[in-house]
Design a protein around this motif. Structure first.
Motif, PDB file in Angstrom:
ATOM      1  N   LEU A 184      22.965  -1.296  65.361  1.00  0.00           N
ATOM      2  CA  LEU A 184      23.628  -2.563  65.651  1.00  0.00           C
ATOM      3  C   LEU A 184      25.099  -2.586  65.229  1.00  0.00           C
ATOM      4  O   LEU A 184      25.899  -3.319  65.805  1.00  0.00           O
ATOM      5  CB  LEU A 184      22.885  -3.709  64.958  1.00  0.00           C
TER       6      LEU A 184
ATOM      7  N   LEU B 236      27.857  -2.248  67.873  1.00  0.00           N
ATOM      8  CA  LEU B 236      27.250  -2.449  69.195  1.00  0.00           C
ATOM      9  C   LEU B 236      28.197  -3.199  70.121  1.00  0.00           C
ATOM     10  O   LEU B 236      28.408  -2.798  71.277  1.00  0.00           O
ATOM     11  CB  LEU B 236      25.930  -3.217  69.050  1.00  0.00           C
ATOM     12  N   VAL B 237      28.760  -4.282  69.632  1.00  0.00           N
ATOM     13  CA  VAL B 237      29.650  -5.091  70.466  1.00  0.00           C
ATOM     14  C   VAL B 237      30.879  -4.269  70.870  1.00  0.00           C
ATOM     15  O   VAL B 237      31.335  -4.343  72.018  1.00  0.00           O
ATOM     16  CB  VAL B 237      30.067  -6.386  69.740  1.00  0.00           C
TER      17      VAL B 237
ATOM     18  N   LEU C 106      29.907  -1.950  73.613  1.00  0.00           N
ATOM     19  CA  LEU C 106      29.778  -2.680  74.881  1.00  0.00           C
ATOM     20  C   LEU C 106      31.163  -2.961  75.467  1.00  0.00           C
ATOM     21  O   LEU C 106      31.377  -2.844  76.676  1.00  0.00           O
ATOM     22  CB  LEU C 106      29.023  -4.001  74.659  1.00  0.00           C
TER      23      LEU C 106
END
Lengths: 53, 185
Positions: free
Chosen positions: A34, A37-38, A41
């Motif tokens: 996690l 993760l952003v 993306l």
């Protein structure tokens, strides 16, 4: 919480423990899956939009 | 395309999303997978998110919907439909003013999915009843019932005697508490 809920000491103790088990997880460092993760993306989206140009 | 502030807000939400996921899945590996799936969905649908509105409620909604959707796909029952307790703790926990963490978590994990999510949203995450109802897609009264029943079942599982506490409570509040126990979740 609603004011009437604070009157009951048992309920107050339950709510304190709800917060504790929640915080126990929330205060842990994010696992590798996690963390970032952003950002991954965002990078993926950025490279997709560059390819399509 | 998302704004940097929305992205930053989403990153900041990851720990609490993970804690909420943990309360649903009761398993850390499953919780991490659930958060990843939910964040990917949130990212893909950021065009549907209205800047300045409640991002926390929006992402929590996506996460809990993903959880229940995965459950339906797996066609696996993890709870009794009407919330009947599946078992008591082996020993009555000792009381030293604070409930033992392991015992509380054990008891909490025995509640229904709906009760666990209602209790975590309202009791731990600071959602209002209205926010929790919106997140769970149900009426405010339903959330209140689930919270009341969840608390009552926790007290029972923990072997807590509410009569001592209730002696200090006036009759009007007792009527509200009793009504909350009778209402179906």
């Amino acid at each position: 919480m609603q004011d009437s809920d604070k009157e009951n000491p048992v309920q107050r103790e339950i709510d304190r423990n709800l917060k504790r088990i929640f915080d126990e997880t929330a205060e842990q460092p994010l696992p590798p899956q996690l963390a970032g993760l952003v950002e991954r993306l965002r990078q993926k989206e950025k490279s997709s939009s560059e390819v399509s140009k | 395309m998302s704004s940097p502030s929305t992205e930053e807000a989403l990153v900041a939400l990851l720990p609490s999303l993970r804690a909420f996921a943990m309360s649903l899945t009761r398993n850390s590996a499953a919780a991490d997978d659930l958060v990843q799936d939910a964040v990917v969905k949130a990212w893909s649908n950021l065009d549907k998110y209205q800047e300045g509105t409640n991002l926390r409620a929006w992402t929590f909604t996506i996460l809990r919907n993903t959880y229940y959707s995965d459950r339906r796909k797996a066609a696996r029952e993890v709870e009794d439909g009407d919330g009947i307790l599946t078992g008591q703790l082996a020993e009555k926990p000792s009381h030293d003013g604070h409930l033992a963490m392991r015992d509380f978590r054990t008891a909490f994990n025995q509640l229904t999915d709906e009760q666990r999510e209602a209790l975590i949203l309202v009791g731990a995450s600071g959602f209002s009843y209205e926010e929790a109802a919106e997140t769970c897609g149900c009426a405010v009264g339903t959330i209140k019932s689930r919270v009341n029943r969840g608390r009552a079942q926790l007290a029972e599982l923990m072997g807590l005697d509410e009569t001592d506490a209730l002696e200090m409570t006036d009759s009007a509040t007792m009527a509200v508490i009793s009504a909350g126990r009778i209402a179906t979740a």
